[in-house]
Structures are given as C-alpha cells and as structure tokens.
Design a protein around this motif. Structure first.
Motif, PDB file in Angstrom:
ATOM      1  N   GLY A 188      -4.173  -3.207  -6.646  1.00  0.00           N
ATOM      2  CA  GLY A 188      -4.162  -2.663  -5.635  1.00  0.00           C
ATOM      3  C   GLY A 188      -5.817  -2.185  -4.962  1.00  0.00           C
ATOM      4  N   ALA A 189      -6.953  -2.698  -5.771  1.00  0.00           N
ATOM      5  CA  ALA A 189      -7.735  -1.957  -5.856  1.00  0.00           C
ATOM      6  C   ALA A 189      -8.387  -2.926  -4.834  1.00  0.00           C
ATOM      7  N   ILE A 190      -8.122  -4.376  -4.884  1.00  0.00           N
ATOM      8  CA  ILE A 190      -8.263  -5.420  -3.850  1.00  0.00           C
ATOM      9  C   ILE A 190      -7.644  -5.098  -2.596  1.00  0.00           C
ATOM     10  N   MET A 191      -6.365  -5.312  -2.671  1.00  0.00           N
ATOM     11  CA  MET A 191      -5.543  -4.832  -1.411  1.00  0.00           C
ATOM     12  C   MET A 191      -6.359  -3.482  -0.939  1.00  0.00           C
ATOM     13  N   ASN A 192      -6.392  -2.502  -1.554  1.00  0.00           N
ATOM     14  CA  ASN A 192      -6.986  -1.251  -0.365  1.00  0.00           C
ATOM     15  C   ASN A 192      -8.363  -1.615   0.495  1.00  0.00           C
ATOM     16  N   LYS A 193      -8.888  -2.241  -0.405  1.00  0.00           N
ATOM     17  CA  LYS A 193     -11.058  -2.762   0.132  1.00  0.00           C
ATOM     18  C   LYS A 193     -10.104  -3.806   1.190  1.00  0.00           C
ATOM     19  N   VAL A 194      -9.123  -4.723   1.164  1.00  0.00           N
ATOM     20  CA  VAL A 194      -9.788  -6.213   2.061  1.00  0.00           C
ATOM     21  C   VAL A 194      -8.884  -4.748   3.123  1.00  0.00           C
ATOM     22  N   MET A 195      -7.626  -4.607   3.023  1.00  0.00           N
ATOM     23  CA  MET A 195      -7.131  -4.141   4.168  1.00  0.00           C
ATOM     24  C   MET A 195      -8.151  -3.352   4.935  1.00  0.00           C
ATOM     25  N   MET A 196      -8.577  -1.817   4.619  1.00  0.00           N
ATOM     26  CA  MET A 196     -10.199  -1.313   4.762  1.00  0.00           C
ATOM     27  C   MET A 196     -10.437  -2.123   5.991  1.00  0.00           C
TER      28      MET A 196
END
Length: 444
Positions: A188-196
C-alpha cells in the motif's frame, strides 16, 4: 539570420503578458489547493480523534465507557440532548456529528445479553469527499466497539495479557516483491507513492497536447484567413524556415507550459498524498523502512537518464502534435471550424489518457493493447511505469515508433506548405453541399 528573425516574430506573438499571467495564476492556484488538501488530510489522519457523545443511559457502565474512550486517546465531548429531531440537535450544539447511547443500553448488553443499539448522526455538508472526512462517525464507532469488546472480555475473566493477545493475535511483517527485488514494506505504501508519481505525467501530457494543438491550429488558421500566411510564404525566405520557426516557437512555449504544469502538479499531488503515505508506511511492525529507500531497493526509482528519455518522448509528442496541427490548421475554412479541428487530436489523446489513469496498458488483451499503442501519444502516457517496471523494450520501441510517426507527419506537412495547395485546401464540413442547395434555390 532570416530564420532567427522569424523565430523571434513567432515567439513574440505566442509569449505575451496574458500567457505569463495565466501561467503564474495556474501555479498559485495549484499550490493553494495543494496546501488546502494537505491541511484537510492532516486533520483527518491526526492522532487525536474527537468523539461527540450523548449518554442518555447514564449508568456506571456507560460512564466507564466514556472514561475508556478518553484513555484511548480520543478527545471526548459530552452533550445533553432530548428528542429525535437530530438535525435540530446538531444545529443547537453547533456540531457536525454525534453518537447517542439510548436509555436501556446497559441492560440490553449486560442483562439481556443482546446487541444494544447506538444512534450515529452525521451531517453531510458537501459532495466533496475531503469536506466530509471529519463528519463521519465511523472512526468513533470503531473506538467504541473496541472499548465494549474489551469491557466484555474483562468481565468474562480474561486477563490483560489475554486481551492484548486477542486484539493482536499476530504480528505482520510485510514484504513487497517486484521481479527479483524485494523490500520489507507494505504494498500500500509503495502503491500510494507510485500512483502519485504516475499521476503527474499523464495530466501534464494531456494538457500540453490540448494547448499545443489549439495554439498552432489557431495561429495557422488566423494567418490563412487574414491572408498574412500568403504574404509570408511569398517572402524571399524558404518555406522550410517558416515552418521550422513556427514549430520551434510553439515547441518552446509548450515546454515552458510543461515545466510550469509539472512543478505545479508535483506540488499539488505531493501535498495531497505525502501525509497518507507516511501514515501507511508507519503501519509496518518493527523497524520502519522509508518509502524512498524501498523504492530504490525495488528498482522503482528513476535515474537522471530515465528522466532524460521521458523528456525526449514528451518532446516527440509535442512535435507530432505540432506537425499534425500544421496540416489541420491549413484546412480551416472559417473561424468557427478552427475550434472543431482540435477534435481528432483530443480524441486520440483522451483514449490513452483515460486508460493509463485506470488500468495497466500492458495487461490489456493483445488486440486492444496493439490498438492503444498504435496511438503515438500512448507511449508518453505510459513512459514512466514502463521504465519503472523494466519494460524497456516497449519504451524504446515506442520511442522509435514516435520518431517514425513524426517523420511521416512532418513529410506531409512540408509537402503541403511547399505546394500551392496550402492556399486552397480546406475541409468545408458540409459547406459545399449547403452552398449548392442555396445556389439551386436562387436559380429556381
């Protein structure tokens, strides 16, 4: 020297006070909205949660429940309210939410051993999600349910150690794997940053395609309708220089807009998501691994060379737009039709834009994937995720494809501008048919 003079002329027409003022206002608005969202999210995820409570049961058990809520870290505010006109209760107490413990709550739970009812009241003040984050009672209800579970467990004879084990029966060590690389952090932490990060480029590309196309189509069509294009192309200067000056000036302006929008959107998105990213990353049990470190371990961090290649692909996208806009602008027959000429480019840009925001283009069925990648703009929309996840063949194949498309579009644009068709070619959108009908009516 003639080319430099032409370039100066085009730049002076495109870069004016209105454009600079518009860019400055855009930057200020994006930063202001980013700060507002950051403040709203900070309040929503703050450690202190306010619980507005009305205890109509007023027993020793509910009083102990209130004390437990305070001990859990919630800011408890008690209210006295009678009746079931809940809208009036919220209005009189000047609050946006309230939880009511009705009479008989304790007896229903402890004596009858049934599920008692809690009354949750929330005021919805807007359709905006951010505006209602602090109005929802779901967090407060979760805290109350947890407190009631603990109270019932202690009453049943469970020790504090048993209760702690029941609340957290396991510890979770999360690991995210990409290809053959791994990092001890939640997905979730990785996805949030990558999506941003991946949210910024598609928005900038879409805005640039629209602005660049509209700008050049309008400029060419106005010069053609005002007969200044005919005068310019009749001047003792090569038509290649004229086209080159127009395209280079438009490219410079587009890249200037790209820089402003990239910085503005970066600030906007990072302000809105950094707090949430920090909250997710700190949920990992044990030693917290920073998101940036995890991105580097997973190979998702882009190097300077990667950003250089993305910049080249963005520049190629702009040049393709410009070459197509030259042809479309030359076909304009009147001022009204110049506004419609951008539609083909807008539709080709909208398809990959929407798909890239919702799905992974590489996961589409083969036929759809080939069709989407046939649109040259798609490769720029998907440039960042392709480089991040090691799809280098697709990225560089797209780069070569864009060069080929630009060469073809530029070939036809040069042929058009070097011939006399530039003065006669047009798309009439039914104007000829209308003219024929009018002529027939007049003859009759």
């Amino acid at each position: 020297m003639k080319f430099i003079n032409l370039l100066k002329k085009e730049l002076s027409e495109l870069i004016n006070k209105q454009m600079i003022f518009g860019l400055a206002v855009t930057m200020i608005i994006l930063m202001l909205v980013g700060n507002i969202m950051e403040t709203t999210i900070d309040e929503a995820v703050s450690e202190t949660y306010t619980v507005n409570l009305c205890d109509r049961d007023d027993t020793e058990f509910t009083n102990a429940l209130a004390e437990t809520l305070k001990a859990s870290g919630a800011e408890l505010k008690l209210f006295e309210a009678e009746g079931d006109d809940y809208a009036d209760i919220l209005k009189k107490n000047k609050i946006k939410n309230l939880i009511i413990i009705p009479e008989g709550f304790t007896d229903t739970l402890l004596v009858d051993r049934k599920q008692p009812e809690l009354i949750s009241i929330s005021s919805m003040t807007s359709a905006a999600a951010m505006a209602n984050l602090t109005n929802d009672n779901s967090g407060a209800l979760s805290i109350i349910e947890s407190c009631l579970t603990n109270s019932l467990a202690l009453e049943a004879g469970m020790t504090a150690e048993d209760l702690a084990l029941a609340e957290a029966p396991v510890t979770v060590s999360e690991t995210t794997i990409i290809a053959d690389k791994s990092a001890e952090i939640s997905m979730g932490a990785i996805m949030n940053k990558v999506m941003m990060q991946n949210m910024i480029l598609p928005i900038v590309v879409f805005v640039l395609i629209m602005m660049t196309s509209q700008m050049l189509i309008t400029a060419i069509s106005n010069e053609k309708l005002d007969k200044t294009l005919e005068t310019l192309l009749s001047a003792p200067v090569s038509r290649t220089s004229v086209i080159g000056a127009k395209m280079l000036a438009a490219a410079v302006v587009a890249l200037l807009n790209a820089a402003v929008y990239m910085v503005g959107f970066s600030f906007f998105v990072s302000s809105a998501t950094d707090t949430v990213t920090d909250e997710i990353s700190t949920s990992v049990v044990g030693e917290v691994l920073s998101v940036e470190t995890a991105l580097a371990q997973l190979g998702l961090s882009l190097s300077v060379v990667d950003y250089l290649f993305i910049g080249i692909q963005l520049f190629l996208t702009i040049m393709i737009c410009l070459s197509v806009s030259l042809i479309l602008g030359a076909m304009v027959n009147d001022t009204k039709s110049s506004q419609n000429m951008i539609m083909p480019i807008m539709m080709l840009a909208m398809v990959p834009y929407l798909i890239s925001m919702m799905a992974d283009i590489n996961s589409l069925p083969t036929v759809f994937r080939i069709a989407v990648y046939a649109i040259p703009f798609t490769h720029t929309f998907s440039a960042m995720p392709n480089l991040m996840f090691g799809n280098n063949a697709i990225f560089f194949g797209g780069l070569i494809y864009q060069v080929a498309v630009f060469a073809v579009c530029m070939f036809f644009a040069l042929r058009l501008f070097k011939s006399d068709k530039i003065f006669t070619i047009s798309l009439n959108f039914g104007q000829k048919q209308k003219f024929k009908k009018n002529s027939t009516a007049e003859n009759e």
